[in-house]
Design an enzyme around this catalytic site. Sequence first.
Site, PDB file in Angstrom:
ATOM      1  N   ARG A 194     -14.111   0.018   4.427  1.00  0.00           N
ATOM      2  CA  ARG A 194     -12.744  -0.470   4.239  1.00  0.00           C
ATOM      3  C   ARG A 194     -12.129   0.336   3.116  1.00  0.00           C
ATOM      4  O   ARG A 194     -12.820   1.008   2.365  1.00  0.00           O
ATOM      5  CB  ARG A 194     -12.748  -1.952   3.832  1.00  0.00           C
ATOM      6  N   GLY A 195     -10.821   0.216   2.978  1.00  0.00           N
ATOM      7  CA  GLY A 195     -10.158   0.858   1.853  1.00  0.00           C
ATOM      8  C   GLY A 195      -8.932   1.627   2.277  1.00  0.00           C
ATOM      9  O   GLY A 195      -8.743   1.937   3.451  1.00  0.00           O
ATOM     10  N   ASN A 196      -8.073   1.950   1.305  1.00  0.00           N
ATOM     11  CA  ASN A 196      -6.903   2.749   1.608  1.00  0.00           C
ATOM     12  C   ASN A 196      -7.299   4.198   1.849  1.00  0.00           C
ATOM     13  O   ASN A 196      -8.477   4.554   1.773  1.00  0.00           O
ATOM     14  CB  ASN A 196      -5.847   2.618   0.499  1.00  0.00           C
ATOM     15  N   VAL A 197      -6.319   5.040   2.140  1.00  0.00           N
ATOM     16  CA  VAL A 197      -6.615   6.432   2.479  1.00  0.00           C
ATOM     17  C   VAL A 197      -7.370   7.130   1.349  1.00  0.00           C
ATOM     18  O   VAL A 197      -8.365   7.818   1.576  1.00  0.00           O
ATOM     19  CB  VAL A 197      -5.311   7.191   2.804  1.00  0.00           C
ATOM     20  N   LYS A 252       0.439  -0.791  15.524  1.00  0.00           N
ATOM     21  CA  LYS A 252      -0.900  -1.234  15.924  1.00  0.00           C
ATOM     22  C   LYS A 252      -1.351  -2.452  15.104  1.00  0.00           C
ATOM     23  O   LYS A 252      -2.345  -3.093  15.460  1.00  0.00           O
ATOM     24  CB  LYS A 252      -1.918  -0.106  15.799  1.00  0.00           C
ATOM     25  N   ASP A 253      -0.633  -2.787  14.033  1.00  0.00           N
ATOM     26  CA  ASP A 253      -0.961  -3.973  13.239  1.00  0.00           C
ATOM     27  C   ASP A 253      -0.370  -5.249  13.824  1.00  0.00           C
ATOM     28  O   ASP A 253      -0.690  -6.345  13.349  1.00  0.00           O
ATOM     29  CB  ASP A 253      -0.461  -3.814  11.793  1.00  0.00           C
ATOM     30  N   ARG A 289     -13.440   0.480  17.822  1.00  0.00           N
ATOM     31  CA  ARG A 289     -12.999   1.436  18.838  1.00  0.00           C
ATOM     32  C   ARG A 289     -13.529   2.832  18.547  1.00  0.00           C
ATOM     33  O   ARG A 289     -14.061   3.514  19.429  1.00  0.00           O
ATOM     34  CB  ARG A 289     -11.457   1.445  18.887  1.00  0.00           C
ATOM     35  N   ARG A 290     -13.381   3.263  17.299  1.00  0.00           N
ATOM     36  CA  ARG A 290     -13.889   4.585  16.932  1.00  0.00           C
ATOM     37  C   ARG A 290     -15.414   4.610  16.985  1.00  0.00           C
ATOM     38  O   ARG A 290     -16.018   5.580  17.436  1.00  0.00           O
ATOM     39  CB  ARG A 290     -13.399   4.951  15.523  1.00  0.00           C
ATOM     40  N   THR A 298     -16.135   4.559   9.251  1.00  0.00           N
ATOM     41  CA  THR A 298     -14.955   4.005   9.895  1.00  0.00           C
ATOM     42  C   THR A 298     -15.087   2.492   9.940  1.00  0.00           C
ATOM     43  O   THR A 298     -16.205   1.968  10.037  1.00  0.00           O
ATOM     44  CB  THR A 298     -14.755   4.534  11.330  1.00  0.00           C
ATOM     45  N   SER A 334     -13.459   0.832  12.322  1.00  0.00           N
ATOM     46  CA  SER A 334     -12.912   0.536  13.642  1.00  0.00           C
ATOM     47  C   SER A 334     -13.996   0.476  14.711  1.00  0.00           C
ATOM     48  O   SER A 334     -14.665   1.471  14.977  1.00  0.00           O
ATOM     49  CB  SER A 334     -11.895   1.627  14.026  1.00  0.00           C
ATOM     50  N   CYS A 373     -11.645  -9.390  28.151  1.00  0.00           N
ATOM     51  CA  CYS A 373     -12.884  -8.837  27.595  1.00  0.00           C
ATOM     52  C   CYS A 373     -12.756  -8.770  26.079  1.00  0.00           C
ATOM     53  O   CYS A 373     -11.670  -8.932  25.528  1.00  0.00           O
ATOM     54  CB  CYS A 373     -13.190  -7.451  28.176  1.00  0.00           C
ATOM     55  N   THR A 388      -9.276   5.868  -0.976  1.00  0.00           N
ATOM     56  CA  THR A 388     -10.651   5.362  -1.067  1.00  0.00           C
ATOM     57  C   THR A 388     -11.534   6.002  -0.018  1.00  0.00           C
ATOM     58  O   THR A 388     -12.669   6.421  -0.293  1.00  0.00           O
ATOM     59  CB  THR A 388     -10.659   3.833  -0.899  1.00  0.00           C
ATOM     60  N   ARG A 389     -11.037   6.118   1.195  1.00  0.00           N
ATOM     61  CA  ARG A 389     -11.841   6.670   2.288  1.00  0.00           C
ATOM     62  C   ARG A 389     -12.105   8.163   2.095  1.00  0.00           C
ATOM     63  O   ARG A 389     -13.220   8.634   2.310  1.00  0.00           O
ATOM     64  CB  ARG A 389     -11.146   6.398   3.617  1.00  0.00           C
ATOM     65  N   SER A 423       0.835  -1.197   0.000  1.00  0.00           N
ATOM     66  CA  SER A 423       0.000   0.000   0.000  1.00  0.00           C
ATOM     67  C   SER A 423       0.871   1.248   0.000  1.00  0.00           C
ATOM     68  O   SER A 423       2.036   1.231   0.418  1.00  0.00           O
ATOM     69  CB  SER A 423      -0.915   0.017   1.224  1.00  0.00           C
TER      70      SER A 423
END
Length: 317
Positions: free
Chosen positions: A144-147, A78-79, A126-127, A122, A124, A237, A149-150, A11
């Site tokens: 989903r998608g790269n930057v 984070k990955d 979390r978000r 999003t 995520s 959890c 795309t979003r 990417s």
Amino acid sequence: MTTLRLGTRRSALATTQSTWVADRLRAAGHDVELVEITTQGDVSGALLTAIGGTGVFAAEIRKALLDGRIDVAVHSLKDLPTAPEPGLVVAAVPAREDPRDVLVARDGLTLGELPAGSVVGTGSPRRTAQLASLGLGLQVRPIRGNVGTRLGLVESGDVDAVVLARAGLARLGLLDRVTEALDPIQVLPAPGQGALAVECREDRVDVREAVAVLEDPDTRARVLAERSLLAALEAGCTAPIGALAEVVEGDDGLELSLRGFAGSEDGSIELRRSLVGPYQEPEQLGARLAQILLEDGASDLEHTSPPAPQDNSEPVS
């Protein structure tokens, strides 16, 4: 040493990050060759929660390290799963980019200016959980998608806004698209967000010595605390989790201040706790804060993923 073969995802963001690392290694006198590797996360159109989570971006690259096809790898931290990979070591954690999430919205709007009913994209949980807990009446749509795309979803009007990691936009030179940097008081980032992990085989002393120049001790301490919290919560959890550690000046020297979040995706429950501890004990600090969250109800929270959209674009790191 012969040329360092540096493995990277294909990417735009991943290659930009890897090139940043490669340039610093070259400046230190090493020859570096980028080796592109396709991961499951790059070819799947499903949400991360549906295809195995963060590890889908790292597994193939780690296999290439263990097989000796590459010498060193660069990951978005984070990955990486929190469990150590036998035979491998994170040999360097470079200085971190700003870890905050950001909003990219139509008409330059901020989060508070988006009308009730606005659609925010999003992928995520979390978000999703933290946006819902703000009580702004927003509709969150999984994407989903790269930057590119979003960002295109906002330009086309498919959504009113998207939430992304500021670090990715900074590395791609796209900060001019940001309409608001989200205060961690509202939205805590993912553990390790904005940081890179430079990984190699544990037995490659020569590679470990070569990449040591990239190490930033403060970033290492911060992400160790965040990932320790994540590891402890993952064992107790299944809720969406956010965390952010910062280096602060205490009465007796440097300390770590750690904030953590666990909540329900519908926003009905949110647990936010914080703790300060010794700079030299980041993992113990993360474990202690995780225990507080578990005792306060995180162990009773359940994670439910939204339906996966049909999007075969590359994901963003």
